[in-house]
Scaffold this motif. Structure first.
Motif, PDB file in Angstrom:
ATOM      1  N   UNK A  48      -9.793   6.498  -0.798  1.00 51.52           N
ATOM      2  CA  UNK A  48      -9.832   6.234   0.659  1.00 51.52           C
ATOM      3  C   UNK A  48      -8.220   6.071   1.085  1.00 51.52           C
ATOM      4  N   UNK A  49      -7.852   6.708   1.942  1.00 52.67           N
ATOM      5  CA  UNK A  49      -6.646   6.529   2.639  1.00 52.67           C
ATOM      6  C   UNK A  49      -6.335   7.094   3.990  1.00 52.67           C
ATOM      7  N   UNK A  50      -5.475   6.542   4.684  1.00 47.87           N
ATOM      8  CA  UNK A  50      -5.112   6.828   5.983  1.00 47.87           C
ATOM      9  C   UNK A  50      -4.117   6.470   6.720  1.00 47.87           C
ATOM     10  N   UNK A  51      -3.645   6.524   7.793  1.00 49.06           N
ATOM     11  CA  UNK A  51      -2.459   6.123   8.790  1.00 49.06           C
ATOM     12  C   UNK A  51      -3.042   5.529   9.954  1.00 49.06           C
ATOM     13  N   UNK A  52      -2.906   4.079  10.371  1.00 49.12           N
ATOM     14  CA  UNK A  52      -3.392   3.503  11.469  1.00 49.12           C
ATOM     15  C   UNK A  52      -2.307   3.886  12.637  1.00 49.12           C
ATOM     16  N   UNK A  82      -3.708  -5.597   6.808  1.00 51.15           N
ATOM     17  CA  UNK A  82      -4.756  -5.324   6.027  1.00 51.15           C
ATOM     18  C   UNK A  82      -5.825  -4.943   6.839  1.00 51.15           C
ATOM     19  N   UNK A  83      -6.789  -4.234   6.023  1.00 48.51           N
ATOM     20  CA  UNK A  83      -8.019  -4.023   6.656  1.00 48.51           C
ATOM     21  C   UNK A  83      -9.070  -4.374   5.705  1.00 48.51           C
ATOM     22  N   UNK A  84     -10.396  -4.449   6.066  1.00 46.30           N
ATOM     23  CA  UNK A  84     -11.437  -5.097   4.945  1.00 46.30           C
ATOM     24  C   UNK A  84     -12.658  -3.824   4.945  1.00 46.30           C
ATOM     25  N   UNK A  85     -13.091  -3.510   3.783  1.00 41.16           N
ATOM     26  CA  UNK A  85     -14.114  -2.852   3.684  1.00 41.16           C
ATOM     27  C   UNK A  85     -15.267  -3.924   3.027  1.00 41.16           C
ATOM     28  N   UNK A  86     -16.423  -3.838   3.736  1.00 40.47           N
ATOM     29  CA  UNK A  86     -17.368  -4.618   3.468  1.00 40.47           C
ATOM     30  C   UNK A  86     -18.579  -3.940   3.325  1.00 40.47           C
ATOM     31  N   UNK A  92     -20.389  -7.047  -1.055  1.00 39.19           N
ATOM     32  CA  UNK A  92     -19.100  -6.403  -1.438  1.00 39.19           C
ATOM     33  C   UNK A  92     -18.088  -6.616  -0.321  1.00 39.19           C
ATOM     34  N   UNK A  93     -16.833  -6.935  -0.614  1.00 38.50           N
ATOM     35  CA  UNK A  93     -15.703  -7.032   0.395  1.00 38.50           C
ATOM     36  C   UNK A  93     -14.453  -6.868  -0.378  1.00 38.50           C
ATOM     37  N   UNK A  94     -13.743  -5.991   0.108  1.00 41.34           N
ATOM     38  CA  UNK A  94     -12.364  -5.883  -0.352  1.00 41.34           C
ATOM     39  C   UNK A  94     -11.106  -5.403   0.586  1.00 41.34           C
ATOM     40  N   UNK A  95     -10.091  -6.244   0.568  1.00 38.91           N
ATOM     41  CA  UNK A  95      -9.084  -6.069   1.463  1.00 38.91           C
ATOM     42  C   UNK A  95      -8.246  -4.854   1.149  1.00 38.91           C
ATOM     43  N   UNK A  96      -7.709  -4.118   1.857  1.00 39.82           N
ATOM     44  CA  UNK A  96      -6.586  -3.117   1.863  1.00 39.82           C
ATOM     45  C   UNK A  96      -5.493  -3.185   2.413  1.00 39.82           C
ATOM     46  N   UNK A  97      -4.353  -3.446   1.725  1.00 40.80           N
ATOM     47  CA  UNK A  97      -3.209  -3.684   2.201  1.00 40.80           C
ATOM     48  C   UNK A  97      -2.666  -2.587   3.070  1.00 40.80           C
ATOM     49  N   UNK A  98      -1.857  -2.850   4.412  1.00 36.01           N
ATOM     50  CA  UNK A  98      -1.446  -1.506   5.014  1.00 36.01           C
ATOM     51  C   UNK A  98       0.122  -1.941   5.025  1.00 36.01           C
ATOM     52  N   UNK A  99       0.744  -0.962   4.909  1.00 33.87           N
ATOM     53  CA  UNK A  99       2.396  -1.111   4.991  1.00 33.87           C
ATOM     54  C   UNK A  99       2.814  -1.002   6.533  1.00 33.87           C
ATOM     55  N   UNK A 100       4.088  -0.946   6.205  1.00 36.40           N
ATOM     56  CA  UNK A 100       4.910  -1.198   7.846  1.00 36.40           C
ATOM     57  C   UNK A 100       4.679  -0.043   8.602  1.00 36.40           C
ATOM     58  N   UNK A 152       0.141  -0.107   0.203  1.00 35.48           N
ATOM     59  CA  UNK A 152       0.090   0.008  -0.108  1.00 35.48           C
ATOM     60  C   UNK A 152       1.007   1.108   0.051  1.00 35.48           C
ATOM     61  N   UNK A 153       1.562   0.506  -0.010  1.00 34.23           N
ATOM     62  CA  UNK A 153       2.799   1.399  -0.102  1.00 34.23           C
ATOM     63  C   UNK A 153       2.503   2.601  -0.827  1.00 34.23           C
ATOM     64  N   UNK A 154       3.569   3.390  -0.751  1.00 36.23           N
ATOM     65  CA  UNK A 154       3.420   4.609  -1.489  1.00 36.23           C
ATOM     66  C   UNK A 154       2.921   4.865  -2.751  1.00 36.23           C
ATOM     67  N   UNK A 155       3.624   3.673  -3.493  1.00 37.64           N
ATOM     68  CA  UNK A 155       3.374   3.753  -4.856  1.00 37.64           C
ATOM     69  C   UNK A 155       2.097   3.714  -5.183  1.00 37.64           C
ATOM     70  N   UNK A 156       1.227   3.083  -4.327  1.00 34.85           N
ATOM     71  CA  UNK A 156      -0.324   2.880  -4.593  1.00 34.85           C
ATOM     72  C   UNK A 156      -1.089   4.151  -4.427  1.00 34.85           C
ATOM     73  N   UNK A 157      -0.534   4.823  -3.649  1.00 30.30           N
ATOM     74  CA  UNK A 157      -0.845   6.156  -3.651  1.00 30.30           C
ATOM     75  C   UNK A 157      -1.166   6.907  -4.855  1.00 30.30           C
ATOM     76  N   UNK A 158      -0.437   6.696  -5.626  1.00 24.39           N
ATOM     77  CA  UNK A 158      -0.398   7.416  -7.003  1.00 24.39           C
ATOM     78  C   UNK A 158      -1.544   6.609  -7.882  1.00 24.39           C
ATOM     79  N   UNK A 159      -2.119   5.503  -7.374  1.00 28.55           N
ATOM     80  CA  UNK A 159      -2.880   4.781  -8.259  1.00 28.55           C
ATOM     81  C   UNK A 159      -4.095   5.353  -8.941  1.00 28.55           C
ATOM     82  N   UNK A 160      -4.901   6.178  -8.375  1.00 26.22           N
ATOM     83  CA  UNK A 160      -5.918   6.931  -8.905  1.00 26.22           C
ATOM     84  C   UNK A 160      -5.222   7.472 -10.301  1.00 26.22           C
TER      85      UNK A 160
END
Length: 340
Positions: free
Chosen positions: A30-34, A41-45, A49-57, A4-12
């Motif tokens: 949707x973005x944030x920092x835990x 990972x976190x899941x949007x349900x 509908x269900x999708x996992x969002x990867x969380x980086x270190x 999810x890393x920072x590369x993914x931030x530019x995905x849109x």
């Protein structure tokens, strides 16, 4: 009447440059920092509908979602929180604590509606959402407390400019149902709370069938606190409390308290009750009421909906005639405060 890393931030931007037909309005960003760094990972349900969002270190996540507008849950194990998503939203989530349920502050497009939902969640988790807060008051104090609650809710609504119409309508309906319930039940419940106030002698039950054999009466339990669970095998909310009740029984085993479950099943469900007690390995003291909802003990307490929980002291006096459920952490806190 609890994710999810920072590369993914530019995905849109990558999506827009590669697919000319896609527009920002076609998806949610949707973005944030835990605050917790041990979530992978976190899941949007949502419905279907269900999708996992990867969380980086670093606890950072970012993704785009193609959804049907509506209410969704963000989930991490047993920790969850609801949010409203609509294609075109660009949301940034600032977490208040390690858990989703500690709360979130939203910024970006769609923040107004989701911050409003957070305000309402905080209200409905407070004592102002507990009917007992109102029922225990005399008439004038009751009216003042209702006015206070409505004023707080009006403040939330006034602050939420351009609130999404879906949430606006659903929220108005929910508030109407809540205050309608409070108003229509105040007289009866206030009378019951006076009648069954803390320190009053509890009604008693006599010779209820015990699943282990013989019968049990309330007087047999004198000398110990008694936590009563009024339930039935057909009651889904009752059965949802069983794991929590089992955990409490285990934690307080050997302490000065008995956990007593009284089934109000009809006679034709007696076999079902016996089998469930055995198959589910239900603990504590399992009793079968002598006449389901028409049992004298049940009628005296005015119980017409379940589950219902009652806490009594060692003298058979009422501690709380409408005690919190086993799933509520406040119950364990109360038992420890009582020195159990």
């Amino acid at each position: 009447m609890k994710k999810i890393i920072w590369l993914i931030v530019a995905l849109p931007l990558l999506v827009i440059s590669c697919k000319n037909n896609n527009k920002v309005e076609d998806y949610v960003t949707i973005k944030g920092k835990l605050k917790s760094g041990d979530i992978e990972k976190i899941t949007i349900q949502g419905r279907g509908y269900s999708k996992d969002l990867e969380v980086d270190n670093n606890g950072t996540f970012s993704d785009t979602l193609k959804i049907t507008n509506g209410v969704f849950a963000m989930v991490n194990g047993n920790d969850r929180i609801t949010l409203f998503l609509k294609n075109g939203y660009d949301l940034n989530l600032e977490f208040k604590g390690d858990k989703f349920s500690d709360g979130i502050v939203y910024t970006g497009k769609g923040a107004v509606t989701n911050n409003f939902m957070e305000d309402k969640r905080s209200f409905y988790m407070s004592d102002l959402a507990n009917p007992k807060t109102y029922f225990k008051l005399d008439k004038e104090a009751y009216k003042a407390k209702v006015a206070e609650a409505k004023s707080i809710l009006k403040g939330f609504k006034d602050k939420a400019k351009n609130l999404d119409s879906i949430i606006d309508k659903a929220d108005a309906r929910n508030d109407k149902m809540f205050f309608g319930y409070i108003d229509s039940n105040y007289e009866k419940m206030h009378s019951n709370m006076v009648k069954f106030a803390k320190g009053k002698v509890s009604p008693v039950f006599k010779n209820y069938e015990n699943s282990k054999g013989g019968t049990t009466s309330l007087k047999d339990l004198r000398g110990k606190y008694v936590y009563l669970d009024i339930w039935a095998t057909w009651c889904a909310p009752c059965k949802a409390e069983i794991p929590y009740l089992k955990a409490l029984e285990k934690e307080f085993r050997g302490k000065n308290i008995e956990f007593v479950s009284i089934s109000v099943d009809k006679p034709n469900a007696h076999k079902t009750w016996k089998e469930m007690v055995k198959n589910e390995e239900l603990g504590g003291i399992q009793l079968f009421a002598d006449n389901n909802f028409e049992s004298e003990f049940i009628v005296e307490y005015g119980i017409n909906s379940i589950p219902r929980f009652i806490l009594l002291d060692p003298e058979g006096k009422i501690v709380d005639a409408d005690a919190v459920r086993p799933s509520n952490p406040r119950l364990k806190e109360l038992l420890k405060e009582l020195g159990i």
